[in-house]
Motif scaffolding. Structure first.
Motif, PDB file in Angstrom:
ATOM      1  N   SER A 121       2.627  10.593   5.639  1.00 41.78           N
ATOM      2  CA  SER A 121       3.132   9.227   5.522  1.00 41.78           C
ATOM      3  C   SER A 121       3.015   8.484   6.839  1.00 41.78           C
ATOM      4  CB  SER A 121       4.570   9.241   5.035  1.00 41.78           C
ATOM      5  OG  SER A 121       5.331  10.046   5.891  1.00 41.78           O
ATOM      6  N   GLN A 122       3.209   7.176   6.713  1.00 40.13           N
ATOM      7  CA  GLN A 122       3.035   6.281   7.849  1.00 40.13           C
ATOM      8  C   GLN A 122       4.010   6.616   8.974  1.00 40.13           C
ATOM      9  OE1 GLN A 122       3.288   2.375   6.337  1.00 40.13           O
ATOM     10  NE2 GLN A 122       1.996   1.505   7.935  1.00 40.13           N
ATOM     11  N   GLU A 123       5.266   6.865   8.583  1.00 35.88           N
ATOM     12  CA  GLU A 123       6.224   7.272   9.597  1.00 35.88           C
ATOM     13  C   GLU A 123       6.200   8.788   9.644  1.00 35.88           C
ATOM     14  OE1 GLU A 123       8.378   5.509   6.924  1.00 35.88           O
ATOM     15  OE2 GLU A 123       7.312   3.730   7.590  1.00 35.88           O
ATOM     16  N   LEU A 128      -3.276   9.877   2.477  1.00 36.39           N
ATOM     17  CA  LEU A 128      -3.175   9.682   3.924  1.00 36.39           C
ATOM     18  C   LEU A 128      -2.826   8.223   4.182  1.00 36.39           C
ATOM     19  CD1 LEU A 128      -6.459  11.582   4.780  1.00 36.39           C
ATOM     20  CD2 LEU A 128      -4.144  12.410   5.178  1.00 36.39           C
ATOM     21  N   ASP A 129      -1.586   7.973   4.527  1.00 30.90           N
ATOM     22  CA  ASP A 129      -1.139   6.595   4.738  1.00 30.90           C
ATOM     23  C   ASP A 129      -1.174   6.301   6.232  1.00 30.90           C
ATOM     24  OD1 ASP A 129      -0.012   4.128   4.734  1.00 30.90           O
ATOM     25  OD2 ASP A 129       1.817   4.692   3.665  1.00 30.90           O
ATOM     26  N   GLU A 130      -2.229   5.642   6.661  1.00 27.78           N
ATOM     27  CA  GLU A 130      -2.369   5.331   8.089  1.00 27.78           C
ATOM     28  C   GLU A 130      -2.198   6.600   8.918  1.00 27.78           C
ATOM     29  OE1 GLU A 130      -3.182   2.682   9.647  1.00 27.78           O
ATOM     30  OE2 GLU A 130      -3.104   1.173   8.086  1.00 27.78           O
ATOM     31  N   LYS A 135       0.829  -1.212   0.000  1.00 27.11           N
ATOM     32  CA  LYS A 135       0.000   0.000   0.000  1.00 27.11           C
ATOM     33  C   LYS A 135       0.867   1.268   0.000  1.00 27.11           C
ATOM     34  CE  LYS A 135      -2.008  -1.198   3.859  1.00 27.11           C
ATOM     35  NZ  LYS A 135      -1.302  -2.453   4.157  1.00 27.11           N
ATOM     36  N   SER A 136       1.808   1.320   0.917  1.00 25.19           N
ATOM     37  CA  SER A 136       2.665   2.503   0.972  1.00 25.19           C
ATOM     38  C   SER A 136       3.472   2.641  -0.314  1.00 25.19           C
ATOM     39  CB  SER A 136       3.620   2.411   2.153  1.00 25.19           C
ATOM     40  OG  SER A 136       2.905   2.260   3.339  1.00 25.19           O
ATOM     41  N   THR A 137       3.814   1.511  -0.900  1.00 23.67           N
ATOM     42  CA  THR A 137       4.562   1.552  -2.147  1.00 23.67           C
ATOM     43  C   THR A 137       3.758   2.258  -3.238  1.00 23.67           C
ATOM     44  OG1 THR A 137       5.547  -0.531  -1.490  1.00 23.67           O
ATOM     45  CG2 THR A 137       5.828   0.126  -3.767  1.00 23.67           C
TER      46      THR A 137
HETATM   47 MG    MG Z   1       2.606   1.034   4.775  1.00 20.40          MG
END
Ligand code: MG
Ligand code: ATP
Lengths: 174, 757
Positions: free
Chosen positions: B591-593, B671-673, B550-552
């Motif tokens: 991003s997630q991080e 919006l990634d997580e 997903k993040s990719t």
């Molecule tokens: Mg991810």
């Protein structure tokens, strides 16, 4: 997404001589397994994954099906009888095959890389290591391994068993 | 024929033995290991009808006069009919790989390989699978560009990412390039050179004045200088002062020049870094990179500030001393140089040993630092598990090791170098005794003063020897550093803006993925044939297991990485053609991080749009639900956050990140997580706020918690890099597929605690 029951995920299932039969089939290991709370099932091909490859190579093997789901764990191959133990050992030894360094003929440092020439179990092998400090790793007190640019691993099973000249060549990395 | 591995001259006759011509072969590759794990040469030959696995080994039949007398001696051959062969796959283990397949419905091992052949076999599998399935696989030129070997000497490049052969590196080129940076300093450099020559000359005159001149002219009757002690002393003093003054002056100039050259170099490198793409950094670990650049430029600085001038001065001085000695007395000069090779050899060995010891103590000190920062950074965990004692023990162990290693360095320095000096004294001893005998017997016009002068010159020659021998390794370290730096400034970014990029004024925000394929590492597809589209102003939810890719997908849309297959379109324009400016301004990501820089909260939010007013910042924070907690902080928006400052909670950090993205006001928001660390009520609130502003914004939301995705227009479910389902929430529920299962699971969880929808 495959459906997985919670208990499949969290429960530890061990293979015993009573509930598991390992056999060789076309060069692969097959398993017939009957969990205490389920039905007997035969897997044509299972994979064996060591949980602690360095410290306990013959213990805590994960038995995985073709989709990499864990079927059961083997606490110690000895528990499953001599014949099965031999089969499992042979299988894991093959999967976890690494080159063994018997003697180090030369290590040439050049611009942070090193070119190695060693006597391996099957004759002389030459390889190139990038960032030698990072790719030379001690495994436990007396073992060490070095990984080359392709990802091949060369293991020194006993540092103290190595001859003095060889030792001198790798001293820097230890 | 698709020739994955180079087909050697020995293969053609082998194929003939099997009744094959080269034209019959569809795909060919070689591996280097037999199925029983022994070393072998194995040919994988796929023809129209079958797959042949021929095991054997290549021998050099050394017939004199004939060059290519390589012969393949076959030991075994397995044949697999194409129609029964399915699912070719490479399984990877520690040092080996195995090519497996299902043959006749049963799992079968076809071939083995070491990791060295892995690449070839992977490519073989790609084309062979296509062939077996009757697909047409597009030929990718990169698969056949074997650029792992230096074209000049044929040696392996030690680093697959860096195409540099240490054996063929041209050092002179490096120095030439460095001198480009020194362009504006030509006059200074000439001055330094002149000063160096001058000091060297003075250095050579000085021994003459203080010995032969003094003893034979000033102290001996019958000379014009006899008895003029004060004048002689003044002359010596003057010489020394001159030499000191000039030396200091040239030192100052060279420090200045080196400093500004390395400064320019650093600037060039850092600005080069900004152009580079993600894959450059992931291959190299960014943290180490900055450190390395600093160390490398320091290395260059010290070499040019200290090393090079010393080298020049010493070389001139030694040469001059040698010439004078040979003019003074040839036999005695020969006596003096006879020990030099021995000395150079010994010192060289000593230095290599010393470098080993130094490297080791350096490593221990790094290990000690690592332990320390580890324990400090993780002090919460250390305390929580009450492991203070063990951590202390670990620290003690490391610091003991460091003490031991430093001790051995000191001991070595204090024993080895006196030993080397002894050899040097040996040379003096020879000169003393031979020269003394000459002076006593008057052979070759030797006088007492002349002997003293001679000895002084031989000292002049011997002194810098230590340094000169070490110069070689210093020089190597310096070229090494230069190489690494230039390499960074030369690196071609693999994601590059097109020459004449498309400008999209007033981007609408249509996003379309067309058959996108991508892999971080060759052969391991992370995204495979993904297609979907989101209309402008619409929203899309992406769900899937952890690690599904997903993040990719988000990274690819941002063009942090380049897609390998298919294309990604924004408003019908391929992202590869879009200008970076438009892309970055119109696509925002949380991003997630979450990453927060050291600075105030306001600075962090303003990061994407430094010209935003305070009002904008507050408005964005309000929307992101961050305003409320920020105003409660004593310093408000000016609270310092980031490493070493106020710690924000996970959810608070996420809200700051969201505010940052909102402030950019992008047409497409990913919006990634982005709300995963918040409680459901806060999430709900933010989500409503976002919906409110997302009317004219395309939103792509990635989430594990399905409730987060309640309001999206459509959903895609991805698994192992492929889309397995897509549609609206209702459609997916009706389809009773993976989404339904997931939904039921999460719903059950809610029911269990007494919540129903
Ligand atoms: Mg991810
Ligand atoms: N920089 C990278 N280099 C190599 N492999 C990577 C890299 N980043 C991610 N991967 C791998 O790619 C796969 C997909 O990763 P991705 O981050 O897209 O997953 P995800 O769906 O976002 O998972 P999650 O829900 O846990 O965030 C994973 O197997 C991961 O290990």
């Amino acid at each position: 997404m495959s459906k997985k029951e919670l208990r499949d995920v969290v429960k530890l299932r061990y293979a015993t001589p009573e509930n598991a039969v390992f056999e060789e089939k076309r060069g692969f290991v097959s398993l017939t397994f009957r969990p205490e709370d389920g039905e007997e099932k035969t897997y044509d091909r299972v994979k064996l994954q060591r949980n602690f490859p360095n410290s306990t190579p013959d213990g805590y093997l994960s038995v995985l099906d073709s989709e990499d789901n864990e079927i059961c764990l083997i606490r110690d191959v000895e528990e499953l009888g001599e014949e099965t133990a031999a089969l499992l050992r042979r299988e894991t030894a093959r999967r976890y095959y690494v080159f063994t360094i018997k003697k180090i003929l030369s290590v040439n440092q050049r611009y942070g890389f090193s070119y190695w020439k060693v006597e391996a179990g099957d004759g002389v092998r030459e390889f190139t290591v990038q960032d030698t400090y990072r790719n030379f790793r001690k495994l436990g007190a007396d073992r060490a391994a070095v990984t080359d640019v392709d990802g091949n691993r060369y293991e020194i099973p006993s540092l103290s068993g190595l001859d003095r000249r060889s030792m001198k060549k790798i001293e820097l990395y230890i | 024929m698709i020739e994955v591995s180079k087909m050697g001259s020995e293969i053609v006759p082998l194929l003939q033995d099997h009744g094959l011509r080269c034209e019959d072969v569809a795909v060919f590759a070689m591996t280097d290991m037999a199925l029983d794990g022994t070393r072998a040469d194995v040919c994988l030959v796929l023809t129209e009808k079958e797959l042949l696995v021929i095991t054997g080994y290549v021998r050099d039949e050394g017939r004199p006069g004939k060059k290519h007398a390589r012969v393949f001696s076959e030991t075994s051959c397995e044949t697999y009919g194409s129609e029964k062969l399915k699912e070719l796959k490479v399984e990877e283990y520690i040092s080996t790989g195995w090519l497996t397949a299902t043959f006749d419905g049963e799992p079968t091992e076809l071939a083995a390989m070491t990791k060295t052949s892995l690449r070839d076999v992977r490519i073989f599998v790609k084309y062979a699978s296509a062939k077996l399935e009757g697909r047409e696989e597009e030929i990718d030129e990169n698969d056949f560009k074997d650029d792992r070997f230096c074209p000049k000497c044929g040696r392996r490049y030690p680093d697959p990412e860096r195409k540099i052969c240490p054996h063929c590196m041209e050092k002179s080129k490096l120095f030439k390039r460095l001198f480009v940076f020194a362009k504006g300093y030509r006059r200074y450099m000439a001055a330094i050179l002149f000063a160096l020559c001058l000091t060297a000359a003075l250095g050579v005159i000085a021994p003459y004045v203080s010995t032969e001149f003094f003893y034979d002219k000033v102290l001996r009757a019958g000379n014009s200088w006899y008895g003029r002690l004060l004048e002689a002393a003044l002359l010596v003093l003057l010489l020394r002062l001159c030499s000191m003054g000039i030396g200091t002056l040239s030192g100052i100039i060279s420090a200045r020049v080196s400093a500004s050259v390395t400064y320019k170099l650093k600037i060039t490198i850092f600005s080069a870094i900004e152009r580079l793409s993600m894959s450059f950094f992931s291959a190299r670990q960014t943290g180490g990179l900055m450190n390395q650049i600093n160390n490398d430029s320091n290395e260059i600085y010290w070499f040019f500030c200290m090393g090079a001038p010393e080298l020049i001065r010493n070389v001139i001085q030694i040469a001059a001393a040698l010439v004078i000695m040979f003019i003074m007395n040839v036999p005695l000069a020969l006596c003096a140089v006879v020990v030099v090779p021995l000395f150079a050899f010994v010192v060289n060995r000593l230095f290599s040993r010393m470098h080993t010891l130094h490297a080791r103590s350096y490593r221990s000190s790094r290990a000690l630092n690592a332990t320390l920062s580890d324990a400090l950074a993780g002090f919460r965990v250390v305390k929580a598990f009450s492991r203070e004692k063990e951590e202390t023990a670990r620290f003690n162990d490391r610091s003991e090791r460091l003490a031991r290693d430093s001790r051995s360095v000191t001991v070595f320095n204090n024993t080895a170098f006196p030993a080397a000096s002894f050899i040097m004294n040996l040379s003096n001893l020879i000169v003393w005794s031979v020269g003394g005998w000459m002076a006593v017997t008057g052979t070759g016009g030797m006088t007492y003063g002349r002997l003293m002068a001679f000895i002084a010159y031989s000292a002049l020659m011997n002194q810098p020897m230590f340094m000169l021998v070490d110069m070689a390794s210093w020089f190597t370290a310096c070229t090494n550093a230069m190489q690494r730096l230039f390499e960074i400034s030369d690196a071609e970014p693999d994601v590059r803006e097109r020459e004449d990029p498309v400008k999209l004024d007033g981007m609408r925000g249509d996003v379309e993925f067309k058959n996108v394929g991508f892999s971080y590492e060759k052969g391991k597809k992370v995204i495979d044939g993904v297609s979907f589209s989101v209309g402008a102003g619409r929203s899309l939810g992406i769900v899937g297991h952890s690690g599904a890719g997903k993040s990719t997908l988000a990274n690819l849309l941002m063009r942090l990485y380049e897609v390998e297959e298919g294309e990604i379109l924004i408003d019908g324009v391929n992202v590869k053609d879009l200008s970076f400016d438009d892309l970055r301004r119109n696509v925002g990501i949380v991003s997630q991080e979450t990453y927060l820089f050291v600075g105030t909260i306001a600075d962090n939010i303003r990061y994407a749009r430094p010209d935003a007013t305070d009002e904008d910042v507050i408005a964005a924070s309000k929307l992101a639900g961050a305003h409320d907690f920020i105003v409660k902080l004593p310093d408000g928006y000016e609270t310092m956050i980031g490493f070493g400052h106020k710690d924000l909670s996970g959810g608070e950090r996420q809200r700051v990140s969201i505010a940052r993205a909102i402030l950019l006001n992008p047409k497409i928001l990913i919006l990634d997580e982005a709300t995963a660390a918040m409680d459901t009520a806060t999430e709900r609130m933010i989500s409503e706020a976002l919906t409110d502003i997302s009317k004219d914004r395309t939103t792509i939301m990635i989430a594990h918690r399905l409730s987060t995705l309640r309001d999206v227009d459509s959903l895609v479910v991805i698994d192992k890099g492929k889309i397995v389902e897509s549609g609206t929430h209702d459609e997916l529920i009706r389809a009773k597929g993976q989404y339904f299962d997931l939904y039921k699971l999460q719903l059950d969880a809610l029911r269990n605690i007494g919540i129903t929808e």
